[in-house]
Structure formats: C-alpha cells, structure tokens
Scaffold this motif. Sequence first.
Motif, PDB file in Angstrom:
ATOM      1  N   PHE A 299      71.073  16.690  23.210  1.00 53.42           N
ATOM      2  CA  PHE A 299      72.514  16.591  22.954  1.00 53.42           C
ATOM      3  C   PHE A 299      73.047  15.180  23.200  1.00 53.42           C
ATOM      4  O   PHE A 299      73.776  14.620  22.371  1.00 53.42           O
ATOM      5  CB  PHE A 299      73.264  17.610  23.827  1.00 53.42           C
ATOM      6  N   GLU A 300      72.682  14.592  24.333  1.00 53.54           N
ATOM      7  CA  GLU A 300      73.196  13.256  24.674  1.00 53.54           C
ATOM      8  C   GLU A 300      72.689  12.197  23.701  1.00 53.54           C
ATOM      9  O   GLU A 300      73.431  11.286  23.326  1.00 53.54           O
ATOM     10  CB  GLU A 300      72.807  12.889  26.113  1.00 53.54           C
ATOM     11  N   LYS A 303      74.547  12.376  20.388  1.00 52.08           N
ATOM     12  CA  LYS A 303      75.856  11.716  20.499  1.00 52.08           C
ATOM     13  C   LYS A 303      75.698  10.192  20.409  1.00 52.08           C
ATOM     14  O   LYS A 303      76.484   9.506  19.741  1.00 52.08           O
ATOM     15  CB  LYS A 303      76.528  12.092  21.824  1.00 52.08           C
ATOM     16  N   GLU A 319      85.593  11.440  20.085  1.00 49.88           N
ATOM     17  CA  GLU A 319      84.642  12.137  20.952  1.00 49.88           C
ATOM     18  C   GLU A 319      84.545  13.605  20.557  1.00 49.88           C
ATOM     19  O   GLU A 319      83.464  14.210  20.610  1.00 49.88           O
ATOM     20  CB  GLU A 319      85.091  12.002  22.409  1.00 49.88           C
ATOM     21  N   GLU A 320      85.653  14.177  20.142  1.00 50.21           N
ATOM     22  CA  GLU A 320      85.676  15.585  19.751  1.00 50.21           C
ATOM     23  C   GLU A 320      84.803  15.834  18.524  1.00 50.21           C
ATOM     24  O   GLU A 320      84.044  16.809  18.462  1.00 50.21           O
ATOM     25  CB  GLU A 320      87.122  16.018  19.454  1.00 50.21           C
ATOM     26  N   ASP A 323      81.068  15.378  19.475  1.00 50.77           N
ATOM     27  CA  ASP A 323      80.582  16.556  20.197  1.00 50.77           C
ATOM     28  C   ASP A 323      80.328  17.726  19.245  1.00 50.77           C
ATOM     29  O   ASP A 323      79.332  18.445  19.364  1.00 50.77           O
ATOM     30  CB  ASP A 323      81.591  16.982  21.263  1.00 50.77           C
ATOM     31  N   ALA A 326      77.137  17.032  17.216  1.00 54.32           N
ATOM     32  CA  ALA A 326      75.960  17.103  18.083  1.00 54.32           C
ATOM     33  C   ALA A 326      75.618  18.544  18.450  1.00 54.32           C
ATOM     34  O   ALA A 326      74.448  18.913  18.559  1.00 54.32           O
ATOM     35  CB  ALA A 326      76.189  16.272  19.344  1.00 54.32           C
ATOM     36  N   GLN A 327      76.619  19.359  18.639  1.00 52.01           N
ATOM     37  CA  GLN A 327      76.394  20.759  19.024  1.00 52.01           C
ATOM     38  C   GLN A 327      75.796  21.582  17.885  1.00 52.01           C
ATOM     39  O   GLN A 327      74.977  22.474  18.121  1.00 52.01           O
ATOM     40  CB  GLN A 327      77.712  21.400  19.470  1.00 52.01           C
TER      41      GLN A 327
END
Length: 467
Positions: A299-300, A303, A319-320, A323, A326-327
């Motif tokens: 995940f990191e 991003k 950032e939203e 995220d 990435a999810q």
Amino acid sequence: MKEDYKEKWDKVVAIITDNIGESRASTWFGVAVPISFKENRLLLQLPSEFFVERYDHEFYGILTSAMRKVFGNNVKLDYEIELIKNDRNSKVKISGVQQSPSIKNKFIQSLQGRTPIITETEKHKEFDPQLNEVLTFENYCVGNSNKLPYTIAEYIANNPGKNDFNPFFLYGDVGVGKTHLIQAIGIRVKESRPGAKVSFVTLRQFQQLYQNAAIKKEIPYFIQWFQQMDVLLIDDLQELSTKSGTTDALFAIFNHLHQNRKAIIFTCDRRPMDLDGIADRLIDRFKWGITEELPKPDFELKKKILSFKASKNGLGLSEEIIDLIAQHSTGSVRELEGIVMGILTRSIALNCPITIDLAREVMKHTIRPKAQKVINFDMIVETTAEYFNLNVDSIFSKSRIRNVADARQIIMYLSQKLTNLSSSAIGQKLNRSHTTVLYGIKSVEDRVNFTKDLEETVTAIENELKA
C-alpha cells in the motif's frame, strides 16, 4: 567379411576415448547413433544441434583424424537431428563442416570459455544495447516490499566483475517492474563504463535470432556474439520452455559468461523450479547465483509510485485520490501508470478538475481483473493424487489399478488444458509414450460430458488448482 560401418564407428569412438578420456567421450559420443554409410558419407543421429556444434568445432580435430584413420581419407560426416524431440517427422539433415585451422581454433576458443577471437572491426563496432534511457534507478520507486531486489540490482550495477549475485534471477507477476529494474542495471554500467558491452534482449528476440542463425548455419557465431557481453540481460525467460535448441545455445553462453565473471541477469514470471520443459542442467545454473522475487508493491509503495508518476506528469493528486487508487488497484506498477495517464488525459479532454469521481471513472476502465494463478505439472499431479488419496509415486509407476489409471488420465487431460506442455512433454514427465498420452486425453474428453462422476471429479480438481 566386409566390416560394418557401425563397427567402424565403434572404433572411431574408441580412438577418441583414448585421447579425451572415458567420461568425456561417453558424454559427447555415447549418444551418437550411426544410421547409414553411403557414397563415403557417414550419417550420425545426434540429440540436438548443440552436439553438432561441438562435433564440428571443439572435437573437429580428433574426430576428423579418427574418422580418416578408420574410414579412409575421403570420408565425410553428416548429422541427423529432430527439431522436436521424439517426433521423427521433424528430423533434419545437417552436413558436417570442412574447417580451416584458423576457423577451428576460433570456435574452440569461444566454446571452451576463452576470450573469443573478434576482428578489429567487430571489436570497435557500436551496437545497440536495447536500453531505454528512462528506466534508471533514479526513476525507480523503492519501498519496504521491493527494497531487497532493488539493493541487489544496484550492487550488481556498481560492482562489475564480482560474482556475488551471478546470475541474478528476478521473478514476479506481470507489471511489477522487473524489466525496469534490470534495464537500470545496464544503464548504470554504461554510465560508469561507456565501453562495456551490455545487451538487453527478450527471450522471444533471443529465440528469433537463434532461428535466423540456425537457418544460415551460423549458430556458433550467434553463441560467440553473446559471449562477448560484459552484462547480458534476458527478459521473460518463461518463454524458453520446451525450446531445446535455444536452451543449448543459452547453456553455452551462460557457462562462458559466468566463468569469465560477466553479469547474467534474468527476469521471469515464476521461480526456476516452476519452469516446465527447461533442462535441469540450466535450472541448476540459475541456482549458482541468487533468486529473488519482486513482489507487487504494498500500500505505501503504491502511494509513493502514484505521487512520483503524478509529479512527473505535472498532476496534483490529492491524498484522498491517491489513497483510493492504492486501495483498489491490483498492485501492478503498469496499472498504476495507466491510471495516472488516464486521469491526465480525461481531465484535459473534458477540461475539468481532478476529482474523486473522475478518478473512479478512470479506475473502472483501467484496473485489470485479478490475474489467473499459474498452474504447472507438479501442482496438477499433487492435487489429483490428493483427491484420489494416492501416493504421488503411484502415478509414475506401472500400476494399472483403476483409480491410479483414472488419476493418471485426468493428469494428462488437465496438463494439456491448463499448461503449455505438449503431449510429448507430458509423456516424458509421466514416463509414458506420446500415443498413451493422446489416448488418455481423448478418453477423458469423450467421457467428461456424459459421465457425471468424472465431470464432478475433473471440475473439483480444476477448481482446487485455480483457488
């Protein structure tokens, strides 16, 4: 009574054995089968073109001398090989070469691991290393999930001539960045040593080059060209399966480069032990160095990749949005790049700001479904044996007990359906003839749609394999 040509060939082998030793002679000449002797030409059947190359180059002197002593000065030697193993319809005839001493020495040196003799023109000739200048270490995002393979790759690039991680076998799913990482090795080497000979080649390109060389009867030149490399980068090794001629050439190239401390790097979509149809001797060579998986980014790292790619393209992703992507992404770097480019293209085309809804729309058209699990022969055998509650060894035995025979035929059927193995290759693995495998496959095909118990059995095993 006139002496038979087969007896004469035995005498030739005896002379060669006295000169090169029993072990070496058995390896290289014990497999040769004399087929005919007509018009002073002896026809030998050999396992592959690799043996032809060895006979015509490394063993040319002793073979020619022994042949002339036994058969007479005017004897000629021809070879017959099967392009597809155990398929007599694929046999081809190759005429033996007549070499001058200088040509003979050139090939002996190239195939025995010495420095190949290259002309001055060839020595200074520029060739395209096939490197993409964008695929550098600096453009590669590193996180906890890929830190180890990245560190190994950078060490190899910064320490030419060391055999600590040689060969480097990098495997992982499609789109995780394997090609980028090994190209970065080549680029770094060229930056620090502009004169270094670096070559990046996909296995498909390697195969095509080999086929062209085979047609022109220039396979030794093909081998020698790759033996010049300081760094050889081969992509998509899984495509080598069942291609014995290419495997033989790669084996000779590998041995020479490794012996001379030249870097050899492979990428593949699976581990060496999971490769079907590749000779064990080559798989053993991969174990000389280090095998490392390049996993999908966590995940990191996803991003980090998204932020890097967006910044490179002048995009300001919140950032939203990062995220969210990435999810829901599958983890492929290629997929992440596609999403970023899709957002950029759509926002320009629609002349609209980048929003969560826009990102979701792009993701709907970009995120790929989950990749299918790679299934190999060993997995099919183990799963089928477990389903029938059998010992795996019984599958390979001569037992004709009903449930063993049924399990064996289902393995033949599923191997043909779920892997790239040919029926001949399946037969070799099961110690059965090509005809037996074809019969087994057809038997299951004919019954599976009309016999409920068999259909349920095959479906259950297949579902377990794909789970």
